[in-house]
Scaffold this motif. Structure first.
Motif, mmCIF file in Angstrom:
data_model
loop_
_atom_site.group_PDB
_atom_site.id
_atom_site.type_symbol
_atom_site.label_atom_id
_atom_site.label_comp_id
_atom_site.label_asym_id
_atom_site.label_seq_id
_atom_site.Cartn_x
_atom_site.Cartn_y
_atom_site.Cartn_z
ATOM 1 N N ARG A 98 0.886 -1.232 0.019
ATOM 2 C CA ARG A 98 0.103 0.013 -0.127
ATOM 3 C C ARG A 98 0.877 1.256 -0.020
ATOM 4 O O ARG A 98 2.049 1.290 0.433
ATOM 5 N N ARG A 99 0.121 2.255 -0.419
ATOM 6 C CA ARG A 99 0.927 3.782 -0.092
ATOM 7 C C ARG A 99 0.232 4.149 1.315
ATOM 8 O O ARG A 99 -0.862 3.549 1.413
ATOM 9 N N TYR A 100 0.976 4.904 1.790
ATOM 10 C CA TYR A 100 0.821 5.413 3.003
ATOM 11 C C TYR A 100 1.177 6.831 3.136
ATOM 12 O O TYR A 100 1.804 7.554 2.461
ATOM 13 N N THR A 101 0.338 7.431 4.252
ATOM 14 C CA THR A 101 0.686 9.063 4.412
ATOM 15 C C THR A 101 1.368 9.230 5.639
ATOM 16 O O THR A 101 1.722 8.263 6.346
ATOM 17 N N MET A 102 1.892 10.516 5.734
ATOM 18 C CA MET A 102 2.641 10.724 6.945
ATOM 19 C C MET A 102 1.837 10.573 8.256
ATOM 20 O O MET A 102 2.303 10.080 9.263
ATOM 21 N N TRP A 103 0.498 10.625 8.172
ATOM 22 C CA TRP A 103 -0.580 10.255 9.094
ATOM 23 C C TRP A 103 -0.312 8.764 9.528
ATOM 24 O O TRP A 103 -0.348 8.466 10.989
ATOM 25 N N ASP A 104 -0.481 7.925 8.507
ATOM 26 C CA ASP A 104 -0.345 6.627 8.811
ATOM 27 C C ASP A 104 0.840 5.843 9.324
ATOM 28 O O ASP A 104 0.777 5.244 10.285
ATOM 29 N N SER A 105 2.213 6.473 8.964
ATOM 30 C CA SER A 105 3.271 6.166 9.259
ATOM 31 C C SER A 105 4.028 7.013 10.428
ATOM 32 O O SER A 105 4.684 6.291 11.280
ATOM 33 N N GLY A 106 3.505 8.072 10.751
ATOM 34 C CA GLY A 106 4.101 8.988 11.680
ATOM 35 C C GLY A 106 5.446 9.738 11.453
ATOM 36 O O GLY A 106 6.008 10.122 12.185
ATOM 37 N N GLY A 107 5.788 9.528 10.129
ATOM 38 C CA GLY A 107 7.267 9.971 9.704
ATOM 39 C C GLY A 107 8.142 8.878 9.283
ATOM 40 O O GLY A 107 7.683 7.691 9.416
ATOM 41 N N TRP A 108 9.331 9.377 9.358
ATOM 42 C CA TRP A 108 10.419 8.440 8.997
ATOM 43 C C TRP A 108 10.928 7.740 10.082
ATOM 44 O O TRP A 108 11.357 8.610 11.242
ATOM 45 N N GLY A 109 11.567 6.571 10.157
ATOM 46 C CA GLY A 109 12.344 5.947 11.123
ATOM 47 C C GLY A 109 11.650 5.056 11.733
ATOM 48 O O GLY A 109 10.987 3.962 11.265
ATOM 49 N N VAL A 110 11.732 4.605 12.922
ATOM 50 C CA VAL A 110 10.803 3.500 13.920
ATOM 51 C C VAL A 110 10.178 4.113 14.828
ATOM 52 O O VAL A 110 10.444 4.916 15.748
ATOM 53 N N HIS A 111 8.806 3.892 14.785
ATOM 54 C CA HIS A 111 8.055 4.528 15.826
ATOM 55 C C HIS A 111 6.611 3.896 15.397
ATOM 56 O O HIS A 111 6.189 3.078 14.613
ATOM 57 N N LEU A 112 5.602 4.286 16.588
ATOM 58 C CA LEU A 112 4.457 4.047 16.486
ATOM 59 C C LEU A 112 3.378 5.026 15.768
ATOM 60 O O LEU A 112 3.552 6.346 15.999
ATOM 61 N N GLY A 113 2.662 4.578 14.701
ATOM 62 C CA GLY A 113 1.916 5.438 13.768
ATOM 63 C C GLY A 113 0.419 4.994 13.843
ATOM 64 O O GLY A 113 0.280 3.973 14.401
ATOM 65 N N LEU A 114 -0.507 5.410 13.070
ATOM 66 C CA LEU A 114 -1.721 5.060 13.066
ATOM 67 C C LEU A 114 -1.959 3.813 12.337
ATOM 68 O O LEU A 114 -2.938 2.845 12.817
ATOM 69 N N ALA A 115 -0.924 3.249 11.546
ATOM 70 C CA ALA A 115 -0.823 1.856 10.584
ATOM 71 C C ALA A 115 -0.149 0.976 11.733
ATOM 72 O O ALA A 115 -0.066 -0.292 11.209
ATOM 73 N N GLY A 116 0.240 1.311 13.028
ATOM 74 C CA GLY A 116 0.765 0.494 13.875
ATOM 75 C C GLY A 116 2.304 0.873 13.946
ATOM 76 O O GLY A 116 2.866 1.883 13.539
ATOM 77 N N MET A 117 3.166 -0.326 14.587
ATOM 78 C CA MET A 117 4.697 -0.009 14.414
ATOM 79 C C MET A 117 5.231 0.119 12.929
ATOM 80 O O MET A 117 4.891 -0.680 12.332
ATOM 81 N N THR A 118 5.759 1.191 12.855
ATOM 82 C CA THR A 118 6.390 1.545 11.426
ATOM 83 C C THR A 118 7.722 1.431 11.500
ATOM 84 O O THR A 118 8.510 1.958 12.373
ATOM 85 N N TYR A 119 8.209 0.972 10.288
ATOM 86 C CA TYR A 119 9.725 1.017 10.099
ATOM 87 C C TYR A 119 10.052 1.562 8.721
ATOM 88 O O TYR A 119 9.432 0.905 7.625
ATOM 89 N N ASN A 120 10.478 2.758 8.434
ATOM 90 C CA ASN A 120 10.720 3.107 7.182
ATOM 91 C C ASN A 120 11.551 4.118 6.969
ATOM 92 O O ASN A 120 12.131 4.803 8.027
ATOM 93 N N VAL A 121 12.355 4.501 5.670
ATOM 94 C CA VAL A 121 13.420 5.393 5.890
ATOM 95 C C VAL A 121 12.954 6.437 4.813
ATOM 96 O O VAL A 121 13.742 7.708 4.631
ATOM 97 N N SER A 122 12.203 6.217 3.772
ATOM 98 C CA SER A 122 11.756 7.209 2.819
ATOM 99 C C SER A 122 10.697 6.679 1.846
ATOM 100 O O SER A 122 10.311 5.496 2.002
ATOM 101 N N GLY A 123 10.264 7.624 0.921
ATOM 102 C CA GLY A 123 9.080 7.300 0.417
ATOM 103 C C GLY A 123 7.750 7.106 1.123
ATOM 104 O O GLY A 123 7.478 7.449 2.237
ATOM 105 N N ASN A 124 6.643 6.550 0.298
ATOM 106 C CA ASN A 124 5.264 6.570 0.932
ATOM 107 C C ASN A 124 4.702 5.170 0.430
ATOM 108 O O ASN A 124 3.477 4.875 0.208
ATOM 109 N N LYS A 125 5.554 4.208 0.282
ATOM 110 C CA LYS A 125 5.256 2.767 -0.237
ATOM 111 C C LYS A 125 5.742 1.788 0.858
ATOM 112 O O LYS A 125 6.786 1.807 1.388
ATOM 113 N N GLY A 126 4.743 0.842 1.152
ATOM 114 C CA GLY A 126 5.145 -0.178 1.953
ATOM 115 C C GLY A 126 4.158 -1.505 1.969
ATOM 116 O O GLY A 126 3.282 -1.757 1.134
#
Length: 161
Positions: A98-126
Motif C-alpha cells: 500500500r501507499r501510506y501518508t505521514m499520518w499512517d506512518s508517523g514519519g520516517w524512522g521507527v515509531h508507532l503510527g496510525l498503521a501500527g509499528m512503523t519501520y521506514n526510511v523514505s518514500g510512501n510505499k510499503g
C-alpha cells in the motif's frame, strides 16, 4: 553444517532525499545556534550540543533498513537504530502492499503510527501487516509488490512443506 535459510526477498534502504535536506537544515540551524552560544557563553558551553549533533548526524548517515523474507519470518533490521523485528509467518493474519501518508506512518524512522509499528526510511510505499493479535506493522519498501509476493511465496512454501 547447517543449511542456509531460503531468502525470498532482500532489500536495503538508507535515508535519502528529503530526509537529507531536513538533516542539512538541522545542521545549518545548529551551526548558527553554536556560533551564537559561543559568542555569549564561551566555547566550552557548546561542546555538549556539538557532540549531540554529531551523534544524530552519524546515526542518520549510518543507519539503514534491511528487510528479508525467509521461510519462517519477515525480518526487519534497522541497523544502528533499533533491534531486529521478527514477524513470524504464523503470526500474520493479513498483509497488503500500500501507499501510506505521514499520518499512517508517523514519519520516517521507527515509531508507532496510525498503521501500527512503523519501520521506514523514505518514500510512501510499503507493506502493511495485520497480525493475529490485532496489532499492525508497516514496513516501508521501494518494492512493495515484490515484498508482498515474497511473503505469499514463503507462506505457500511453509504450508506445502
Amino acid at each position: 553444517m547447517s543449511a542456509t535459510p531460503t531468502v525470498f526477498f532482500h532489500e536495503e534502504q538508507r535515508f535519502r532525499g528529503s530526509m537529507l535536506w531536513v538533516l542539512g537544515a538541522v545542521i545549518l540551524g545548529s551551526a548558527v545556534l553554536v556560533l551564537v552560544m559561543t559568542a555569549t557563553l564561551g566555547p566550552v558551553a557548546v561542546l555538549f550540543p556539538l557532540v549531540i549533533l554529531a551523534g544524530v548526524f552519524a546515526l542518520i548517515f549510518f543507519a539503514h533498513l534491511e528487510t528479508e523474507v525467509r521461510g519462517d519470518a519477515v525480518y526487519v533490521h534497522f541497523h544502528g537504530l533499533w533491534p531486529t523485528r521478527r514477524i513470524r509467518l504464523d503470526d500474520i493474519a493479513t498483509f497488503e502492499p500500500r501507499r501510506y501518508t505521514m499520518w499512517d506512518s508517523g514519519g520516517w524512522g521507527v515509531h508507532l503510527g496510525l498503521a501500527g509499528m512503523t519501520y521506514n526510511v523514505s518514500g510512501n510505499k510499503g507493506v502493511h501487516f495485520r497480525l493475529k493479535n490485532g496489532s499492525g506493522v508497516l514496513v516501508g519498501t521501494q518494492r512493495p509488490q515484490a515484498l508482498a509476493t515474497a511473503i505469499a511465496t514463503a507462506l505457500e512454501a511453509r504450508d506445502s512443506g
